[in-house]
Design a protein around this motif. Structure first.
Motif, PDB file in Angstrom:
ATOM      1  N   GLY A 157       0.818  -1.215   0.000  1.00 51.70           N
ATOM      2  CA  GLY A 157       0.000   0.000   0.000  1.00 51.70           C
ATOM      3  C   GLY A 157       0.846   1.256   0.000  1.00 51.70           C
ATOM      4  O   GLY A 157       0.537   2.223  -0.716  1.00 51.70           O
ATOM      5  N   ARG A 161       0.929   4.167  -2.941  1.00 52.64           N
ATOM      6  CA  ARG A 161       0.695   5.587  -2.637  1.00 52.64           C
ATOM      7  C   ARG A 161       1.847   6.438  -3.137  1.00 52.64           C
ATOM      8  O   ARG A 161       1.640   7.560  -3.618  1.00 52.64           O
ATOM      9  CB  ARG A 161       0.499   5.772  -1.130  1.00 52.64           C
ATOM     10  CG  ARG A 161      -0.843   5.283  -0.619  1.00 52.64           C
ATOM     11  CD  ARG A 161      -1.092   5.791   0.788  1.00 52.64           C
ATOM     12  NE  ARG A 161      -0.066   5.325   1.723  1.00 52.64           N
ATOM     13  CZ  ARG A 161      -0.133   4.189   2.405  1.00 52.64           C
ATOM     14  NH1 ARG A 161      -1.188   3.379   2.227  1.00 52.64           N
ATOM     15  NH2 ARG A 161       0.816   3.834   3.245  1.00 52.64           N
ATOM     16  N   SER A 166      -4.290   5.001  -6.461  1.00 49.11           N
ATOM     17  CA  SER A 166      -5.298   5.003  -5.409  1.00 49.11           C
ATOM     18  C   SER A 166      -6.515   4.223  -5.883  1.00 49.11           C
ATOM     19  O   SER A 166      -6.770   4.106  -7.087  1.00 49.11           O
ATOM     20  CB  SER A 166      -5.705   6.432  -5.040  1.00 49.11           C
ATOM     21  OG  SER A 166      -6.403   7.027  -6.108  1.00 49.11           O
ATOM     22  N   TYR A 174      -5.542  -0.591  -9.318  1.00 50.13           N
ATOM     23  CA  TYR A 174      -5.221  -0.686  -7.891  1.00 50.13           C
ATOM     24  C   TYR A 174      -5.387  -2.118  -7.398  1.00 50.13           C
ATOM     25  O   TYR A 174      -4.541  -2.648  -6.671  1.00 50.13           O
ATOM     26  CB  TYR A 174      -6.121   0.256  -7.099  1.00 50.13           C
ATOM     27  CG  TYR A 174      -5.873   0.243  -5.620  1.00 50.13           C
ATOM     28  CD1 TYR A 174      -4.914   1.068  -5.047  1.00 50.13           C
ATOM     29  CD2 TYR A 174      -6.590  -0.609  -4.782  1.00 50.13           C
ATOM     30  CE1 TYR A 174      -4.674   1.055  -3.683  1.00 50.13           C
ATOM     31  CE2 TYR A 174      -6.366  -0.634  -3.424  1.00 50.13           C
ATOM     32  CZ  TYR A 174      -5.406   0.193  -2.877  1.00 50.13           C
ATOM     33  OH  TYR A 174      -5.171   0.168  -1.536  1.00 50.13           O
TER      34      TYR A 174
END
Length: 245
Positions: A157, A161, A166, A174
């Motif tokens: 994650g 980012r 996102s 994603y």
């Protein structure tokens, strides 16, 4: 990375691993099977609050608040939103909210068990219960599998980012960027944990020794008594529906 060495972190409430197993069985059974009447409503409420209270007093307030909010949200959805819907939409909302609201407390308690129990304590408790290795070893591996997989998920994650990916802007991308490396990590973690278990002699003919101290205290006795009473009331309610008011 220290495989099969689960650090329990901060523990303000110390319960024997066997007590946690009894409580997990009681909470999941009572919340899933339910029961009718005011007495069973009080029992379900008590068992419902146990997981969130244990998380809160063990300095995991954020997790307790998030899981309690998820439970209250799904419960409110079933109570207030479902009557305004009809047909397939009503059935979908009621079924989804019911399943989620009944499983969230059990998941919260399972999180508490994994977060506050070391592998050594779990192995010692299983040895005291004379559990066979084909049950003990896979469960002990799970105590390191999920925390390690969680660390990998957080790292994935953070990497997404950093690259500006996102779930809102890049929905399918994603999911692909999250699931593919996570599945690869899961396979790798499983192989590493299996190798670590063999290296530590788990499953060998010699009796395993433990340096951790486990045992029942006053709090353990109280939790086991409440769990046994709740399970007994549930059994009586299901066996004799009119006996428990």
């Amino acid at each position: 990375m220290e495989f099969l060495q689960s650090g329990a972190g901060v523990r303000t409430v110390r319960l024997d691993p066997r007590t946690k197993i009894v409580l997990l069985f009681a909470v999941s059974t009572v919340l899933l099977l339910g029961g009718n009447g005011p007495a069973m409503f009080a029992v379900r409420t008590t068992m419902l609050l146990f997981p969130f209270a244990l998380l809160a007093v063990s300095v995991r307030v954020r997790v307790a608040v998030l899981m309690l909010a998820a439970y209250l949200g799904t419960y409110a959805l079933a109570v207030f939103a479902a009557p305004a819907l009809s047909g397939v939409a009503n059935a979908f909302v009621v079924a989804s909210a019911t399943v989620v609201s009944r499983f969230v407390p059990t998941l919260a308690l399972a999180y508490f068990v994994f977060a506050t129990t070391t592998v050594s304590e779990f192995m010692a408790a299983m040895a005291r219960m004379r559990m066979p290795d084909w049950i003990t070893i896979p469960l002990s591996v799970l105590f390191r599998f999920f925390p390690t997989l969680g660390e990998e998920a957080r790292a994935i994650g953070a990497a997404m980012r950093m690259r500006g990916i996102s779930p809102l802007r890049n929905g399918v991308t994603y999911v692909e960027c999250a699931l593919v490396p996570l599945m690869s990590c899961a396979v790798s973690i499983g192989e590493d944990l299996s190798a670590a278990a063999l290296a530590r002699g788990l499953g060998g003919p010699a009796k395993r020794t433990n340096v951790c101290a486990i045992g029942f205290g006053a709090l353990d006795i109280a939790v086991i008594a409440v769990s046994a009473a709740a399970t007994a009331l549930l059994a009586a309610s299901l066996t004799f529906p009119g006996a428990i008011a």
